[in-house]
Design an enzyme around this catalytic site. Sequence first.
Site, mmCIF file in Angstrom:
data_model
loop_
_atom_site.group_PDB
_atom_site.id
_atom_site.type_symbol
_atom_site.label_atom_id
_atom_site.label_comp_id
_atom_site.label_asym_id
_atom_site.label_seq_id
_atom_site.Cartn_x
_atom_site.Cartn_y
_atom_site.Cartn_z
ATOM 1 N N CYS A 194 11.528 -66.255 26.931
ATOM 2 C CA CYS A 194 12.672 -65.651 26.455
ATOM 3 C C CYS A 194 12.532 -64.152 26.643
ATOM 4 C CB CYS A 194 13.004 -66.057 24.965
ATOM 5 S SG CYS A 194 14.527 -65.685 24.282
ATOM 6 N N HIS A 253 15.771 -74.392 26.256
ATOM 7 C CA HIS A 253 15.191 -73.187 26.221
ATOM 8 C C HIS A 253 13.844 -73.255 25.745
ATOM 9 C CE1 HIS A 253 15.501 -68.779 26.177
ATOM 10 N NE2 HIS A 253 14.649 -68.944 25.070
ATOM 11 N N ASP A 263 19.443 -74.634 29.275
ATOM 12 C CA ASP A 263 19.027 -73.721 28.274
ATOM 13 C C ASP A 263 20.464 -73.154 27.896
ATOM 14 O OD1 ASP A 263 18.375 -71.421 26.985
ATOM 15 O OD2 ASP A 263 17.205 -70.446 28.768
#
Length: 419
Positions: A234, A362, A328
């Site tokens: 991330c 994600h 995601d």
Amino acid sequence: MFQLIITPETALADEPLCIRATGLNPFQLVTLKASLTDEKGKLFQSRAFYKADEAGNIDLEQAAALGGDYMGIHPMGLFWSLKPVNPFRRLLKQDVINSPFYIQLDLYDSLLLEDSSKVQPKASRMIERWFSGPGLQRIPIREGRVRGAFFLPPGEGPFPGIIDLFGGIGGLIEFRASLLASRGFGVLALAYFAYEDLPSSLEEIDLEYFEEAANMLMHHPKIHKTGIGVISLCKGAEIGLAMAVHLEQVTATICINGTNAIHETQCKYRDLVIKPIPHQKEYTQIHVSGAINFRHIKGDPQADVNQQSILRVEKAQGHILFIVGEKDECLNSKVYAEQAMEQLRRNGKSNGTLLSYPGAGHLIEPPYSPLCFASWNPFFSRPLLWGGDSGYHAVAQEHSWKEIQKFFRCHLTPSSSKL
């Protein structure tokens, strides 16, 4: 007599188990249930329905689940399908050294379609899932500005050195670093905000802080001197990619569901300042669950007129592995990774690899971790949407974990010592 047989009952959290039930009636329908209480007292559960064979046995490596939280042949399905009883909880191991996750497996002699709290199981086993192997050292780091925890395997070394970065939750997250270290790497779980005396929020990415951490790791007597690796997720993957571009110490970088540009907070390295792409808050969406979908607010770096925020990946001297989940819901991570790969190709570079997983969300984590579809973040008033379909996500985690270790062994081990 009903029996549950688990082999092994004590193992690292990334190891598969053999789960069998014996002593059942031929073709009997049963329920297998898993329960885990995390360190904050929050309960996670899963269940699946199975049918015994003609001998009254069930082997999860061969038997297909007929329903429940998953269907089909999935030997570790009871683990990756665990769900929080209270929504929006992410299963995060806090103390990775002194205690495991305890998971209770229960066998019921019928199909439990509703609450099973008033029904007694016919057989139960308690298993331990550890995040640190025997002899693993955890060394708190407060050296210069650097804050984190260094995990060192037993033995003389030297070991491949890795910096582990997570994203926008801040603080210090250690479970991935300790598992990697248990597989023979020297891993620094690095905090960079919202921890001890570090800034409480991320106002700026100062690459000199990460360079200080890289130098500290490389100078450790038990770490290879030929270069270090970075594994990042991330916002951490945004930083990891910037490290790959600007820090010569970094020779192998893994970016999991990140971007190819600097977003929201500027990045600074010595005299260089990379201005960020601002969030496009008007594109924020609310999922039916009530969680925030951030997928569209980052914007497309290619649409930036000057493209000053785009990281010049072609300048990276080391190898880069992009890992993306195609479902995601936090970032358009596949597009970002594809743009970075195209940028490498345009510049005649072949040091990038892209692993793209259909159905994965994600938070791609070590294998058998349950999918976290959405969870609370301390900096937002609503939970954040991460996305993913549990079965596909489980496949991505199991495959990518092997590829992660293979990538680091290939690019961080001096050629003279390779087998």
